[in-house]
Design a protein around this motif. Structure first.
Motif, PDB file in Angstrom:
ATOM      1  N   ARG A   1      40.306  46.943  57.953  1.00  0.00           N
ATOM      2  CA  ARG A   1      41.411  47.894  58.088  1.00  0.00           C
ATOM      3  C   ARG A   1      42.240  47.582  59.327  1.00  0.00           C
ATOM      4  O   ARG A   1      43.455  47.631  59.298  1.00  0.00           O
ATOM      5  CB  ARG A   1      40.879  49.320  58.181  1.00  0.00           C
ATOM      6  N   LYS A   2      41.555  47.260  60.407  1.00  0.00           N
ATOM      7  CA  LYS A   2      42.247  46.967  61.660  1.00  0.00           C
ATOM      8  C   LYS A   2      43.129  45.729  61.490  1.00  0.00           C
ATOM      9  O   LYS A   2      44.264  45.696  61.934  1.00  0.00           O
ATOM     10  CB  LYS A   2      41.223  46.757  62.774  1.00  0.00           C
ATOM     11  N   ARG A   3      42.587  44.698  60.817  1.00  0.00           N
ATOM     12  CA  ARG A   3      43.362  43.483  60.592  1.00  0.00           C
ATOM     13  C   ARG A   3      44.566  43.753  59.703  1.00  0.00           C
ATOM     14  O   ARG A   3      45.650  43.256  59.941  1.00  0.00           O
ATOM     15  CB  ARG A   3      42.492  42.402  59.949  1.00  0.00           C
ATOM     16  N   SER A   4      44.381  44.548  58.661  1.00  0.00           N
ATOM     17  CA  SER A   4      45.494  44.804  57.742  1.00  0.00           C
ATOM     18  C   SER A   4      46.587  45.614  58.433  1.00  0.00           C
ATOM     19  O   SER A   4      47.762  45.411  58.167  1.00  0.00           O
ATOM     20  CB  SER A   4      45.010  45.515  56.481  1.00  0.00           C
ATOM     21  N   VAL A   5      46.223  46.499  59.324  1.00  0.00           N
ATOM     22  CA  VAL A   5      47.220  47.277  60.056  1.00  0.00           C
ATOM     23  C   VAL A   5      47.929  46.390  61.067  1.00  0.00           C
ATOM     24  O   VAL A   5      49.151  46.454  61.214  1.00  0.00           O
ATOM     25  CB  VAL A   5      46.564  48.486  60.761  1.00  0.00           C
TER      26      VAL A   5
END
Length: 66
Positions: free
Chosen positions: A51-55
Motif C-alpha cells: 500500500r505504501k509503495r502504491s501511494v
C-alpha cells in the motif's frame, strides 16, 4: 504380592507419561500460535508495504494543469 507392588509404580509411570504428553501438547500449541502470529504479522507488513509503495508511486496532480 509382586503384582500389587508393580501396579502403583505402573500407575505413577502412566500418570507421568500423561503429564509429559500434556506438556508436549501445550508446548506444541504455543509454538503453532507463535508461528501463526509471526505469519500474520509478516502478511500485515507486506500489505502495508504494498500500500505504501502504491501511494508513493502515484504522481501528484499538478493544480496548474487543471
Amino acid at each position: 504380592m509382586k503384582r500389587l507392588i508393580g501396579r502403583p509404580q505402573e500407575a505413577l509411570l502412566c500418570a507421568k507419561a500423561k503429564r509429559q504428553q500434556q506438556m508436549f501438547s501445550v508446548a506444541k500449541a504455543k509454538r503453532q500460535q507463535q508461528m501463526f502470529s509471526v505469519a500474520k504479522v509478516k502478511r500485515q507488513q507486506q500489505m502495508f508495504s504494498v500500500r505504501k509503495r502504491s501511494v508513493s508511486t502515484k504522481r501528484p496532480i499538478n493544480p496548474s494543469l487543471c
